[in-house]
Design a protein around this motif. Sequence first.
Motif, PDB file in Angstrom:
ATOM      1  N   CYS A  89       6.188 -25.975  52.567  1.00  0.00           N
ATOM      2  CA  CYS A  89       5.842 -24.694  52.975  1.00  0.00           C
ATOM      3  C   CYS A  89       6.966 -23.827  53.334  1.00  0.00           C
ATOM      4  O   CYS A  89       6.508 -22.685  53.920  1.00  0.00           O
ATOM      5  N   ASP A 104       2.775 -19.821  47.402  1.00  0.00           N
ATOM      6  CA  ASP A 104       3.869 -18.500  47.265  1.00  0.00           C
ATOM      7  C   ASP A 104       4.723 -18.102  46.361  1.00  0.00           C
ATOM      8  O   ASP A 104       4.605 -17.099  45.588  1.00  0.00           O
ATOM      9  N   ALA A 107      -0.232 -23.578  49.689  1.00  0.00           N
ATOM     10  CA  ALA A 107       1.357 -22.961  50.021  1.00  0.00           C
ATOM     11  C   ALA A 107       1.759 -22.422  48.637  1.00  0.00           C
ATOM     12  O   ALA A 107       2.930 -22.611  48.510  1.00  0.00           O
ATOM     13  N   ARG A 166       5.044 -13.360  50.434  1.00  0.00           N
ATOM     14  CA  ARG A 166       4.981 -14.298  51.344  1.00  0.00           C
ATOM     15  C   ARG A 166       3.880 -14.484  52.002  1.00  0.00           C
ATOM     16  O   ARG A 166       3.069 -13.364  52.484  1.00  0.00           O
ATOM     17  N   LEU A 167       3.449 -15.680  52.221  1.00  0.00           N
ATOM     18  CA  LEU A 167       2.064 -15.907  52.768  1.00  0.00           C
ATOM     19  C   LEU A 167       1.957 -15.852  54.141  1.00  0.00           C
ATOM     20  O   LEU A 167       2.956 -16.257  54.970  1.00  0.00           O
ATOM     21  N   PRO A 168       0.972 -15.479  54.710  1.00  0.00           N
ATOM     22  CA  PRO A 168       0.872 -15.098  56.228  1.00  0.00           C
ATOM     23  C   PRO A 168       0.718 -16.707  56.676  1.00  0.00           C
ATOM     24  O   PRO A 168       1.064 -16.737  57.926  1.00  0.00           O
ATOM     25  N   GLU A 169       0.177 -17.730  56.292  1.00  0.00           N
ATOM     26  CA  GLU A 169       0.000 -19.043  56.666  1.00  0.00           C
ATOM     27  C   GLU A 169       0.214 -19.896  55.632  1.00  0.00           C
ATOM     28  O   GLU A 169      -0.295 -19.615  54.595  1.00  0.00           O
ATOM     29  N   THR A 170       0.262 -21.356  55.960  1.00  0.00           N
ATOM     30  CA  THR A 170       0.084 -22.091  54.736  1.00  0.00           C
ATOM     31  C   THR A 170      -0.593 -23.409  55.263  1.00  0.00           C
ATOM     32  O   THR A 170      -0.596 -23.742  56.815  1.00  0.00           O
ATOM     33  N   LYS A 171      -1.199 -23.934  54.268  1.00  0.00           N
ATOM     34  CA  LYS A 171      -2.202 -25.218  54.996  1.00  0.00           C
ATOM     35  C   LYS A 171      -2.177 -26.164  53.927  1.00  0.00           C
ATOM     36  O   LYS A 171      -2.856 -26.115  52.974  1.00  0.00           O
ATOM     37  N   THR A 172      -1.294 -27.242  53.985  1.00  0.00           N
ATOM     38  CA  THR A 172      -1.233 -28.450  53.173  1.00  0.00           C
ATOM     39  C   THR A 172      -0.599 -29.852  53.846  1.00  0.00           C
ATOM     40  O   THR A 172       0.054 -29.787  54.842  1.00  0.00           O
ATOM     41  N   ASP A 204       3.829 -31.002  54.016  1.00  0.00           N
ATOM     42  CA  ASP A 204       4.452 -30.016  54.882  1.00  0.00           C
ATOM     43  C   ASP A 204       5.895 -29.669  54.378  1.00  0.00           C
ATOM     44  O   ASP A 204       6.306 -28.569  54.882  1.00  0.00           O
TER      45      ASP A 204
END
Length: 171
Positions: free
Chosen positions: A82, A58, A56, A70-76, A79
């Motif tokens: 994000c 950004d 995440a 802006r990120l299209p998605e986050t993965k961590t 949470d």
Amino acid sequence: MISGQGTISLELLEQIPEIDTIVVPISGGGLISGVTLAAKAINPSIRILAAEPKGADDAAQSKAAGQIIRLPETKTIADGLCAFLGDLTWPVVRDLVDDIITVDDEAIIEAMRMCYEILKVAVEPSGAIGLAAVLSDQFQQSAAWKDSINIGIILSGGNIDLGVLWKSFGK
């Protein structure tokens, strides 16, 4: 929100005025903006380091690009980190935060474990990321941070989804 978060720096620097570096989790930027503005008002030479999960990142990408990304998605597992920077927080991060270190989820989990085992404090992933950043090779081997001797790390939150945490230990 930003002003309220600044009281963290006031208390921290009142208790330990020799702190030369403060490490803060970063997400939407409210916490780090408040901490940064207050700390630099007290000590303009203090260094502020943001800690962000690689999944995440950004804020790190935004700082490198000089504009909000802006990120299209986050993965961590972190949470709580994000959210994305906003119009009020971006200028503070851009102009006053000295650097952003990104760490992976494994480092965050290890920092959580250390907090529990050594400090006897349960810290959520988003709150343990500052310790993970200071323990990272990126921080330890950086010439920019070699003079950081008295480091304040913002640890926050005890909101832990134990099911997710236990699964992450098995990886």
